[in-house]
Scaffold this active site. Structure first.
Site, PDB file in Angstrom:
ATOM      1  N   ASP A 144     -14.603  -1.095  -0.275  1.00 21.19           N
ATOM      2  CA  ASP A 144     -15.203  -1.317   0.894  1.00 21.19           C
ATOM      3  C   ASP A 144     -15.801  -2.717   0.720  1.00 21.19           C
ATOM      4  OD1 ASP A 144     -16.972  -1.556   3.163  1.00 21.19           O
ATOM      5  OD2 ASP A 144     -17.452   0.677   3.060  1.00 21.19           O
ATOM      6  N   THR A 217       1.465  -1.279   0.423  1.00 22.37           N
ATOM      7  CA  THR A 217       1.039   0.007   1.214  1.00 22.37           C
ATOM      8  C   THR A 217       1.745  -0.386   2.906  1.00 22.37           C
ATOM      9  OG1 THR A 217      -1.043  -0.896   1.837  1.00 22.37           O
ATOM     10  CG2 THR A 217      -0.973   0.530  -0.263  1.00 22.37           C
ATOM     11  N   GLU A 220      -0.875  -2.713   4.127  1.00 25.84           N
ATOM     12  CA  GLU A 220      -1.050  -4.161   3.803  1.00 25.84           C
ATOM     13  C   GLU A 220       0.395  -4.766   4.448  1.00 25.84           C
ATOM     14  OE1 GLU A 220      -0.344  -6.482  -0.487  1.00 25.84           O
ATOM     15  OE2 GLU A 220      -0.752  -4.507  -0.363  1.00 25.84           O
TER      16      GLU A 220
END
Length: 239
Positions: A144, A217, A220
């Site tokens: 985060d 991913t 991504e």
């Protein structure tokens, strides 16, 4: 699985103290599949938190390099890494139980046996459970960013945390971070570069190309199509 992800700190008088955490607990609803995975596979791959060092050889049933990933999300890339690197042991930590359930389901389907998972605060796990000088790599992918200025103090990559990670790494071990927020990448670089005992693995002391060890991913890939950047940092423990 014990439902005690957030445990309080106490002062010398036994009063609970508020601690700034780098995550917000969003348990969410478990799907039937995630609940099934927790019920059936947690006893095999799940690790309960304890306030004492864990025997990593005993945990995995063998001696092998240990890679620890903090905040694995739904676990798809972590399972891929475990599947492609059977010669290594992987320990993943995630505070959201739906992600833990999803990871367990994926790991079971893939048939991996070199993966263990935890559902707890990673800082407490590092402080109390992970022996010093025991890890080959610590991975922190897309944490985060806490992009609002007033929340920057919640970013997990701060000097005390990076020094804690360094103690847990073996000499020559690596702390690998990745983020899609440039400002956070700059913050990470500043923090890591300030700590004696780490060496930046980038040739120009900035960022490294995405290594093959970090799977690309879907998130991504979508970002790349939209022109979004991703910054990887790899720092080796040299002292």
């Amino acid at each position: 699985m014990k439902n005690d992800v957030i445990s309080p700190d106490f002062d010398e008088n036994g009063r609970a103290m508020r601690r700034i955490r780098s995550f917000v607990r969003r348990q969410g609803r478990l799907t039937k599949g995630q609940q099934l995975a927790l019920d059936n596979y947690w006893p095999v791959m799940g690790v309960e938190y304890q306030a004492d060092p864990v025997d990593l050889v005993g945990l995995f049933g063998r001696e092998a390099p240990v890679v620890l990933e903090i905040g694995f999300g739904m676990g798809a890339s972590l399972v891929t890494m475990a599947e492609k690197n059977p010669q290594q042991n992987f320990l993943g930590i995630e505070v959201h139980s739906p992600g833990v359930g999803a990871c367990l389901a994926t790991a079971h389907e893939a048939g991996v046996d070199n993966l263990r998972v935890m559902c707890h605060d990673a800082v407490e796990v590092l402080e109390h459970m992970i022996p010093d000088n025991s890890l080959r790599m610590v991975q922190l992918f897309f944490p985060d960013p806490w992009h609002k200025a007033r929340h920057n103090k919640r970013r997990i990559v701060q000097v005390p945390f990076a020094e804690l990670v360094m103690r847990k790494l073996k000499l020559g071990g690596t702390f690998h971070m990745a983020t899609d927020w440039e400002a956070y990448a700059e913050h990470m670089l500043e923090v890591m570069s300030s700590i004696e005992g780490y060496k930046n693995q980038s040739e120009d002391n900035s960022y490294v190309p995405r290594p093959e060890s970090r799977p690309l991913t879907k998130f991504e890939q979508r970002g790349q199509r939209l022109g979004h950047g991703v910054w990887d940092l790899m720092f080796e423990r040299v002292k």
